[in-house]
Design a protein around this motif. Structure first.
Motif, short mmCIF file in Angstrom:
data_model
loop_
_atom_site.label_atom_id
_atom_site.label_comp_id
_atom_site.label_asym_id
_atom_site.label_seq_id
_atom_site.Cartn_x
_atom_site.Cartn_y
_atom_site.Cartn_z
N ILE A 134 69.13 6.41 22.01
CA ILE A 134 69.36 7.69 21.33
C ILE A 134 68.63 8.82 22.04
O ILE A 134 69.07 9.98 22.03
CB ILE A 134 68.91 7.60 19.84
CG1 ILE A 134 69.34 8.84 19.07
CG2 ILE A 134 67.41 7.40 19.75
CD1 ILE A 134 70.83 8.99 18.94
N ALA A 135 67.49 8.48 22.71
CA ALA A 135 66.76 9.50 23.46
C ALA A 135 67.61 10.03 24.61
O ALA A 135 67.59 11.23 24.91
CB ALA A 135 65.44 8.92 23.99
N ASN A 136 68.38 9.14 25.26
CA ASN A 136 69.28 9.57 26.33
C ASN A 136 70.47 10.35 25.77
O ASN A 136 70.90 11.35 26.35
CB ASN A 136 69.78 8.37 27.12
CG ASN A 136 68.66 7.48 27.61
OD1 ASN A 136 68.60 6.30 27.28
ND2 ASN A 136 67.74 8.04 28.38
N ALA A 137 70.98 9.88 24.64
CA ALA A 137 72.12 10.56 24.02
C ALA A 137 71.76 11.99 23.62
O ALA A 137 72.61 12.89 23.65
CB ALA A 137 72.60 9.77 22.80
N LEU A 138 70.49 12.21 23.26
CA LEU A 138 70.05 13.55 22.85
C LEU A 138 70.16 14.56 23.98
O LEU A 138 70.31 15.77 23.71
CB LEU A 138 68.59 13.49 22.37
CG LEU A 138 68.37 13.14 20.90
CD1 LEU A 138 66.88 12.91 20.62
CD2 LEU A 138 68.91 14.23 20.00
N ASN A 164 66.59 17.53 13.58
CA ASN A 164 66.05 16.97 12.33
C ASN A 164 66.97 15.89 11.74
O ASN A 164 66.52 14.91 11.15
CB ASN A 164 65.83 18.07 11.30
CG ASN A 164 64.70 19.02 11.70
OD1 ASN A 164 63.89 18.69 12.55
ND2 ASN A 164 64.64 20.18 11.06
N ASP A 165 68.28 16.07 11.93
CA ASP A 165 69.23 15.05 11.45
C ASP A 165 69.08 13.75 12.26
O ASP A 165 69.18 12.65 11.72
CB ASP A 165 70.67 15.56 11.57
CG ASP A 165 70.94 16.74 10.65
OD1 ASP A 165 70.31 16.80 9.57
OD2 ASP A 165 71.76 17.60 11.02
N ILE A 166 68.83 13.89 13.57
CA ILE A 166 68.57 12.72 14.41
C ILE A 166 67.33 11.99 13.92
O ILE A 166 67.27 10.76 13.88
CB ILE A 166 68.40 13.14 15.89
CG1 ILE A 166 69.72 13.69 16.45
CG2 ILE A 166 67.89 11.98 16.72
CD1 ILE A 166 70.79 12.64 16.66
N LEU A 216 74.33 8.09 10.23
CA LEU A 216 73.28 7.52 9.39
C LEU A 216 73.57 6.06 9.05
O LEU A 216 72.66 5.21 9.09
CB LEU A 216 73.14 8.34 8.10
CG LEU A 216 72.69 9.80 8.26
CD1 LEU A 216 72.57 10.46 6.89
CD2 LEU A 216 71.37 9.89 9.01
N VAL A 217 74.81 5.76 8.69
CA VAL A 217 75.17 4.38 8.30
C VAL A 217 74.96 3.42 9.47
O VAL A 217 74.38 2.33 9.30
CB VAL A 217 76.63 4.33 7.80
CG1 VAL A 217 77.08 2.88 7.64
CG2 VAL A 217 76.77 5.07 6.48
N ASN A 224 58.18 8.83 23.05
CA ASN A 224 59.26 8.12 23.74
C ASN A 224 60.63 8.70 23.41
O ASN A 224 61.52 8.72 24.24
CB ASN A 224 59.23 6.63 23.38
CG ASN A 224 58.14 5.89 24.13
OD1 ASN A 224 57.52 6.44 25.03
ND2 ASN A 224 57.91 4.64 23.77
N THR A 225 60.79 9.13 22.14
CA THR A 225 62.07 9.70 21.74
C THR A 225 62.29 11.07 22.35
O THR A 225 63.39 11.40 22.81
CB THR A 225 62.16 9.80 20.21
OG1 THR A 225 62.02 8.48 19.65
CG2 THR A 225 63.49 10.39 19.77
#
Length: 538
Positions: free
Chosen positions: A92-96, A109-111, A166-167, A333-334
Motif C-alpha cells: 500500500i506504501a507503493n500504491a500511495l 486519512n482514509d488510507i 475498507l472491506v 515504513n508506510t
C-alpha cells in the motif's frame, strides 16, 4: 509418555522407590557428537551418522550429497512465506505514490483507516488462529493461510470505491492473522533456546527483505500503468498477489510436516529430508535443552491456559515493548516513500530510494540476533536497537526545522527506516525463551504479534494530512516512543536478572523450580525423566 511438569520441585517427587523417576543428566543423555548435531543444524560433513548407543540406526544413504540440513530446509521456506505476507501487507506504501487516492476518491486519512482495519482483523483472530494451528497442524493451516491471503490480495485490484477498499483491507488482515505466531511457535519446536534469536532473525528476513525489495519491485510494476487501461497500483496488487499464491503452494509442497516427520508432501512418502538417525538427534537435542517441548505442535490449549498467559506480568511487559517499538516503525515504513517523494523525487525513484534503509536493517537485525545467542544475553541487543531508534528519529525531527539539504534529510529518513522492526524481532526471541510451558509459548507468540499489529493501528494514525509536508508532530511522537522504549527494556532486563539471583538462592535449598518431562523407560520399567532447573534469560 507422561505429561510436562512446568514447575515441579524435589518435594513433589514421590518417595516410593518404585515410582521415583530416573533423572537423566544432560551431558550423558546426548548420545551423539557435536559434529553430528552441527551437521543436522547447518552443514553436512562426511561423518558416518551411526552411534553405538543406537544399534540399528541408519547412516546417511549418500554421504556426499549436497547441503540440505535443517537450517537450509526450514528457514528459507518460512522466510519466503513471511516475504509474501509483508509484500501483500506493505505494498500500500507503493500504491500511495501512484494514483490510488485519485482513482478511489479517497485521502491519506482514509488510507489510514484501511490500515487500521487490516491490523484489527489480524488482532481479532490472532489467538483463535494459533489455537486452530495446534489442532490442524502447522503444515496444513499455514499453507491454507498463505494461499488465502494471496487470493484476497489479488482481488484488491478490482476495488473501485472507498467501501471496497475498507472491506478488502479488513479481510486481508483476517486471512493473515495467526501466521507469524504460528510460524514462530513451529520454529521453536525445531531449535534450542540458545539458537532461537538468530533463527528468528533469519525468519524475519522475509519481512525485512520484503520491506527492502517491495519498493524496488513496486517501482518496476508501477511503471506498467496504465497499460491495457489498468492503473499501475492495480497491476501491483495483481502481480504480487499471484506471487503469494505460488509461494503458498511451494510452502505446502516443501515444508517438513513436523519435527518427527521429514517427508514433505512433494515426496509422496517416498523420501525424507532426514535419515532416522538425524531425526532422532533433531528431536532429542531440543528436548534435552527444554523438556517442555516434548509434545511439539500437538498440544491442547484451554481457556485456563489463555487466561494465565494473558495476565502474566512478564509477558505483558514484552507485549508493551513490541507495542511501543512497532508504532513508529509502522508509521515511517508506510510514509517513508512519500516523505522521500516530497524532497523532489518522482514516484518510481522515491520507492527505490526507500529500500536502502530496509537493507541496512537486514544487517542490523542479523548481527544483533547472532550476538544475543552467542552471549545468551538478550536485553543489551534489544536496548541497542532502541538507542538506534532514538538517534534516528532525533535526526529526522531536526531535519524538519530547516537548514538541512535534500541529501541530509534523505539520510535521516533512511536511518529511521533502518530501525525496521529490529527491537520487535529481538523481543520476540527474548520472550520465546522465557516461556515456561508450550501452551504459554503458543499464546504468548500470538499476543506479541497482536501487539505489533495493534501498533499498526496506532502507527497508521501518526502521519496526518494536516501535518504534511514536514510532519514535525509525527516525528516528535516517534521520538518520544523510542525514548520510552529504552526505559521499559532496561526495566525488563533488570527484572529477569534479579529474579535469577533469587532462583539461585532457592537452588541451594532444593526449592528452585524445574521443568521436567518423561521421555521413556529403563529396561527395568522405571520412567526416564529429563529435568532442568529453570532460569530466566535476561
Amino acid at each position: 509418555m507422561a505429561g510436562f511438569q512446568p514447575c515441579a520441585t524435589e518435594g513433589d517427587v514421590p518417595s516410593d522407590e518404585e515410582n521415583t523417576p530416573v533423572a537423566v543428566d544432560e551431558a550423558t543423555a546426548a548420545d551423539w557428537t557435536k559434529a553430528e548435531e552441527d551437521a543436522v543444524k547447518r552443514k553436512y560433513e562426511h561423518d558416518e551418522l551411526q552411534s553405538p548407543a543406537l544399534p540399528g540406526t541408519m547412516r546417511s544413504a549418500n554421504p556426499c550429497r549436497d547441503d540440505n540440513r535443517l537450517d537450509f530446509i526450514l528457514l528459507p521456506i518460512m522466510a519466503l512465506a513471511f516475504f509474501a505476507l509483508q509484500m501483500d501487507r506493505g505494498n500500500i506504501a507503493n500504491a500511495l505514490t501512484d494514483t490510488i487516492t485519485t482513482d478511489l476518491g479517497i485521502t491519506t486519512n482514509d488510507i489510514n483507516v484501511g490500515g487500521s482495519l487490516l491490523s484489527t482483523g489480524i488482532v481479532l483472530l490472532e489467538i483463535p488462529s494459533n489455537i486452530l494451528l495446534q489442532r490442524v497442524g502447522p503444515h496444513r493451516w499455514l499453507s491454507v493461510q498463505i494461499v488465502g491471503w494471496g487470493l484476497v490480495a489479488t482481488f484488491q485490484s478490482f476495488i473501485h470505491n472507498y467501501p471496497g477498499f475498507l472491506v478488502t483491507r479488513f479481510i486481508l488482515g483476517c486471512a493473515e492473522s495467526g501466521f507469524i505466531p504460528g510460524a514462530l511457535y513451529t520454529l521453536s519446536t525445531w531449535y534450542k533456546k540458545g539458537e532461537s534469536n538468530f533463527r528468528i532473525s533469519i525468519f524475519f528476513l522475509g519481512n525485512l527483505l520484503a520491506a527492502a525489495t517491495v519498493s524496488l519491485i513496486g517501482a518496476g510494476i508501477l511503471s506498467m500503468g496504465p497499460r491495457y487501461g489498468i492503473a499501475g497500483w492495480r497491476w501491483l496488487f495483481i502481480i504480487e498477489g499471484i506471487i503469494t499464491v505460488a509461494i503458498g503452494l511451494i510452502f505446502f509442497a516443501l515444508l517438513p510436516p513436523s519435527v518427527g516427520q521429514g517427508s514433505p508432501w512433494i515426496s509422496f512418502g517416498k523420501w525424507s529430508y532426514f535419515t532416522p538417525r538425524e531425526t532422532y538427534i533433531i528431536k532429542r537435542r531440543v528436548l534435552l535443552d527444554d523438556p517442555a517441548k516434548l509434545h511439539g505442535t500437538k498440544i491442547r490449549i484451554t481457556g485456563t491456559d489463555v487466561w494465565k498467559t494473558v495476565k502474566d506480568p512478564r509477558i505483558l511487559v514484552h507485549v508493551l515493548i513490541s507495542l511501543t517499538a512497532t508504532t513508529p516503525v509502522s508509521a515511517i515504513n508506510t510514509y517513508g516513500p512519500s516523505v522521500i517523494k516530497s524532497l523532489g523525487f518522482d514516484a518510481v525513484r522515491a520507492n527505490a530510494m526507500a529500500s536502502v534503509g530496509q537493507f541496512i536493517s537486514v544487517v542490523l537485525v542479523l548481527v544483533l540476533g547472532w550476538l544475543a545467542d552467542k552471549t545468551n544475553r538478550k536485553a543489551p541487543a534489544v536496548i541497542f536497537g532502541a538507542v538506534w531508534s532514538v538517534i534516528a528519529f532525533t535526526c529526522l525531527r531536526q531535519s524538519s526545522f530547516g537548514g538541512w539539504g535534500v541529501g541530509r534529510r534523505y539520510a535521516a529518513v533512511v536511518f529511521s527506516m533502518a530501525t525496521n522492526s529490529t527491537v520487535h524481532i529481538l523481543n520476540v526471541g527474548w520472550l520465546s525463551v522465557n516461556c515456561v510451558r508450550p501452551q504459554q509459548r503458543s499464546i504468548a507468540m500470538a499476543m506479541i504479534i497482536m501487539a505489533a499489529n495493534a501498533a499498526g493501528i496506532a502507527g497508521s494514525q501518526v502521519f496526518r494530512t494536516g501535518d504534511a509536508p514536514l510532519y514535525i508532530n509525527a516525528f516528535t511522537a516517534c521520538l518520544t516512543l523510542a525514548a520510552f522504549l529504552i526505559v521499559v527494556i532496561a526495566a525488563q532486563g533488570a527484572w529477569y536478572f534479579f529474579s535469577n539471583r533469587s532462583l539461585r538462592k532457592k537452588g541451594a535449598t532444593s526449592t528452585a523450580p524445574v521443568v521436567a518431562a518423561e521421555v521413556g523407560t529403563t529396561p527395568e520399567g522405571q520412567p526416564v525423566e529429563v529435568r532442568k532447573e529453570w532460569r530466566w534469560t535476561w
